[in-house]
Design a protein around this motif. Sequence first.
Motif, PDB file in Angstrom:
ATOM      1  N   LYS A  68     -14.592 -65.630  15.506  1.00 53.60           N
ATOM      2  CA  LYS A  68     -14.714 -65.257  14.104  1.00 53.60           C
ATOM      3  C   LYS A  68     -14.303 -66.432  13.192  1.00 53.60           C
ATOM      4  N   THR A  69     -15.001 -66.583  12.098  1.00 55.80           N
ATOM      5  CA  THR A  69     -14.642 -67.636  11.132  1.00 55.80           C
ATOM      6  C   THR A  69     -14.348 -66.977   9.785  1.00 55.80           C
ATOM      7  N   ILE A  70     -13.217 -67.355   9.176  1.00 53.39           N
ATOM      8  CA  ILE A  70     -12.997 -66.872   7.818  1.00 53.39           C
ATOM      9  C   ILE A  70     -12.858 -68.062   6.873  1.00 53.39           C
ATOM     10  N   ASP A  71     -13.519 -67.922   5.757  1.00 56.07           N
ATOM     11  CA  ASP A  71     -13.533 -69.007   4.780  1.00 56.07           C
ATOM     12  C   ASP A  71     -12.515 -68.712   3.678  1.00 56.07           C
ATOM     13  N   CYS A  72     -11.414 -69.465   3.709  1.00 50.70           N
ATOM     14  CA  CYS A  72     -10.351 -69.226   2.716  1.00 50.70           C
ATOM     15  C   CYS A  72     -10.323 -70.327   1.668  1.00 50.70           C
ATOM     16  N   ARG A  73     -11.430 -71.093   1.583  1.00 50.39           N
ATOM     17  CA  ARG A  73     -11.427 -72.164   0.582  1.00 50.39           C
ATOM     18  C   ARG A  73     -11.522 -71.554  -0.812  1.00 50.39           C
ATOM     19  N   ASN A  74     -10.954 -72.211  -1.772  1.00 48.66           N
ATOM     20  CA  ASN A  74     -10.931 -71.735  -3.167  1.00 48.66           C
ATOM     21  C   ASN A  74     -10.147 -70.444  -3.340  1.00 48.66           C
ATOM     22  N   MET A  75      -9.265 -70.137  -2.375  1.00 44.72           N
ATOM     23  CA  MET A  75      -8.453 -68.931  -2.538  1.00 44.72           C
ATOM     24  C   MET A  75      -7.032 -69.337  -2.902  1.00 44.72           C
ATOM     25  N   ALA A  76      -6.424 -68.531  -3.773  1.00 47.25           N
ATOM     26  CA  ALA A  76      -5.054 -68.831  -4.178  1.00 47.25           C
ATOM     27  C   ALA A  76      -4.078 -68.267  -3.148  1.00 47.25           C
ATOM     28  N   CYS A  77      -2.952 -68.951  -2.976  1.00 42.97           N
ATOM     29  CA  CYS A  77      -1.904 -68.455  -2.092  1.00 42.97           C
ATOM     30  C   CYS A  77      -1.370 -67.152  -2.659  1.00 42.97           C
ATOM     31  N   PRO A  78      -0.966 -66.171  -1.867  1.00 42.34           N
ATOM     32  CA  PRO A  78      -0.899 -66.199  -0.402  1.00 42.34           C
ATOM     33  C   PRO A  78      -2.129 -65.595   0.288  1.00 42.34           C
ATOM     34  N   GLN A  79      -3.258 -65.471  -0.432  1.00 40.19           N
ATOM     35  CA  GLN A  79      -4.433 -64.804   0.121  1.00 40.19           C
ATOM     36  C   GLN A  79      -4.844 -65.348   1.502  1.00 40.19           C
ATOM     37  N   LEU A  89     -11.218 -71.776   7.525  1.00 38.70           N
ATOM     38  CA  LEU A  89     -11.516 -72.913   6.655  1.00 38.70           C
ATOM     39  C   LEU A  89     -10.573 -72.835   5.454  1.00 38.70           C
ATOM     40  N   VAL A  90      -9.822 -73.900   5.255  1.00 39.86           N
ATOM     41  CA  VAL A  90      -8.839 -73.884   4.158  1.00 39.86           C
ATOM     42  C   VAL A  90      -8.910 -75.155   3.323  1.00 39.86           C
ATOM     43  N   ASP A  91      -8.405 -75.065   2.112  1.00 39.75           N
ATOM     44  CA  ASP A  91      -8.255 -76.268   1.278  1.00 39.75           C
ATOM     45  C   ASP A  91      -7.044 -77.031   1.785  1.00 39.75           C
ATOM     46  N   SER A  92      -7.004 -78.315   1.491  1.00 35.43           N
ATOM     47  CA  SER A  92      -5.828 -79.089   1.889  1.00 35.43           C
ATOM     48  C   SER A  92      -4.665 -78.686   0.981  1.00 35.43           C
ATOM     49  N   GLY A  93      -3.474 -79.150   1.319  1.00 38.80           N
ATOM     50  CA  GLY A  93      -2.306 -78.799   0.508  1.00 38.80           C
ATOM     51  C   GLY A  93      -1.671 -77.508   0.985  1.00 38.80           C
ATOM     52  N   ALA A  94      -1.189 -76.705   0.016  1.00 44.66           N
ATOM     53  CA  ALA A  94      -0.406 -75.510   0.351  1.00 44.66           C
ATOM     54  C   ALA A  94      -1.118 -74.532   1.294  1.00 44.66           C
ATOM     55  N   PRO A  95      -2.415 -74.179   1.062  1.00 43.86           N
ATOM     56  CA  PRO A  95      -3.043 -73.213   1.965  1.00 43.86           C
ATOM     57  C   PRO A  95      -3.060 -73.703   3.424  1.00 43.86           C
ATOM     58  N   ARG A  96      -3.376 -74.978   3.606  1.00 37.42           N
ATOM     59  CA  ARG A  96      -3.412 -75.547   4.955  1.00 37.42           C
ATOM     60  C   ARG A  96      -2.021 -75.466   5.599  1.00 37.42           C
ATOM     61  N   ARG A 118       4.756 -51.898 -15.918  1.00 34.58           N
ATOM     62  CA  ARG A 118       4.700 -53.243 -15.361  1.00 34.58           C
ATOM     63  C   ARG A 118       3.449 -53.473 -14.528  1.00 34.58           C
ATOM     64  N   LYS A 119       2.429 -52.632 -14.777  1.00 30.35           N
ATOM     65  CA  LYS A 119       1.202 -52.725 -13.976  1.00 30.35           C
ATOM     66  C   LYS A 119       0.564 -54.115 -14.049  1.00 30.35           C
ATOM     67  N   ASP A 120       0.614 -54.722 -15.235  1.00 31.55           N
ATOM     68  CA  ASP A 120      -0.038 -56.022 -15.396  1.00 31.55           C
ATOM     69  C   ASP A 120       0.992 -57.156 -15.375  1.00 31.55           C
ATOM     70  N   LYS A 121       2.162 -56.863 -14.812  1.00 29.03           N
ATOM     71  CA  LYS A 121       3.212 -57.885 -14.821  1.00 29.03           C
ATOM     72  C   LYS A 121       3.671 -58.253 -13.419  1.00 29.03           C
ATOM     73  N   LEU A 122       2.815 -57.997 -12.422  1.00 30.91           N
ATOM     74  CA  LEU A 122       3.192 -58.305 -11.045  1.00 30.91           C
ATOM     75  C   LEU A 122       3.347 -59.821 -10.882  1.00 30.91           C
ATOM     76  N   ALA A 123       4.471 -60.258 -10.344  1.00 30.38           N
ATOM     77  CA  ALA A 123       4.715 -61.699 -10.207  1.00 30.38           C
ATOM     78  C   ALA A 123       4.685 -62.136  -8.746  1.00 30.38           C
ATOM     79  N   ALA A 124       4.726 -61.189  -7.810  1.00 36.34           N
ATOM     80  CA  ALA A 124       4.661 -61.543  -6.381  1.00 36.34           C
ATOM     81  C   ALA A 124       4.053 -60.382  -5.610  1.00 36.34           C
ATOM     82  N   GLY A 125       3.242 -60.712  -4.612  1.00 40.72           N
ATOM     83  CA  GLY A 125       2.649 -59.695  -3.749  1.00 40.72           C
ATOM     84  C   GLY A 125       1.535 -58.925  -4.415  1.00 40.72           C
ATOM     85  N   SER A 126       1.253 -57.726  -3.883  1.00 37.70           N
ATOM     86  CA  SER A 126       0.168 -56.935  -4.449  1.00 37.70           C
ATOM     87  C   SER A 126       0.582 -55.473  -4.611  1.00 37.70           C
TER      88      SER A 126
END
Lengths: 85, 196
Positions: free
Chosen positions: B2-13, B33-40, B168-176
């Motif tokens: 299986k291949t998953i493409d995580c490029r252009n995704m923001a952490c922690p997705q 597939l990931v972007d370099s930097g933090a996701p990688r 605080r529905k629109d004030k989530l700062a971490a997680g989902s």
Amino acid sequence: MVQDGDYVAVFNSIHRVMKAEKILKQKKLAIMLIPVPRALQSDCGLAIRYDSALRNEVERVLAEEGFLPAELYVKQHGEYVKVTT
Amino acid sequence: MKTIDCRNMACPQPVVLVKRALEENPGESLTVLVDSGAPRENVTRFATNRGFLVAETPMGVGFSLVVSGKAGSIEIAETVAPGAKGKTVMLVGSDRLGDGPEELGRLLMKNFMITLLDINELPDSIFFINTGVLLTTEGSEIAEVLEKLENMGCEILSCGVCLDFFHRKDKLAAGSVTNMFTIAEGMLKAQSVIRL
């Protein structure tokens, strides 16, 4: 939580460290109360972390209020180095 | 494979998707597939911490990571009875830890979450309910800590009803955001539930 170059001020009492946090936050200084890193020993278990750019201001405020820490460390190359004040 | 493409995704997705894919296809290798930097870095750290091998190849844009199980890990996955996946979940029902003065309770909770960063055995998920959601939303001093935990593979989930109650529905700062169905099912299916 602690990056290279950060300062970690260790206090010898929970009441002192909480008071010190309150004083610094009132002055809008970007400090953070953190658990004392494992590498350091402390009776109280809490420390205040701040960036090197804030060092002078933080220590001036604490000195003024009589809340200087028991010990001060700076993280360098992943190790905690004791700072003698 | 299986291949998953995580490029252009923001952490922690990327970490969340990789975790899900590895759980859904135990014993199978996975290409990410990931972007370099933090996701990688985050995906690599997450997989190696859990005993997987990671082989990376640079691409035109980002990196291709092949995540494969170590010999033995596949057997372990198969011997676990269905339904008892060995998950650990934590239920945070308050923004304070323990009974006693509010100030001390809040300080202890903050301290506990920061300490988790230094512990290898993390829960699979942390559910935040009631005033617990004050920890995952704007104004929380540990939002950054919770985001780091999520990047280490620990799901951070806040109760939607509770967010609504505290406006605080629109004030989530971490997680989902999650719902009671997921929380109840997560607890019932877990091998151990730690209630704070």
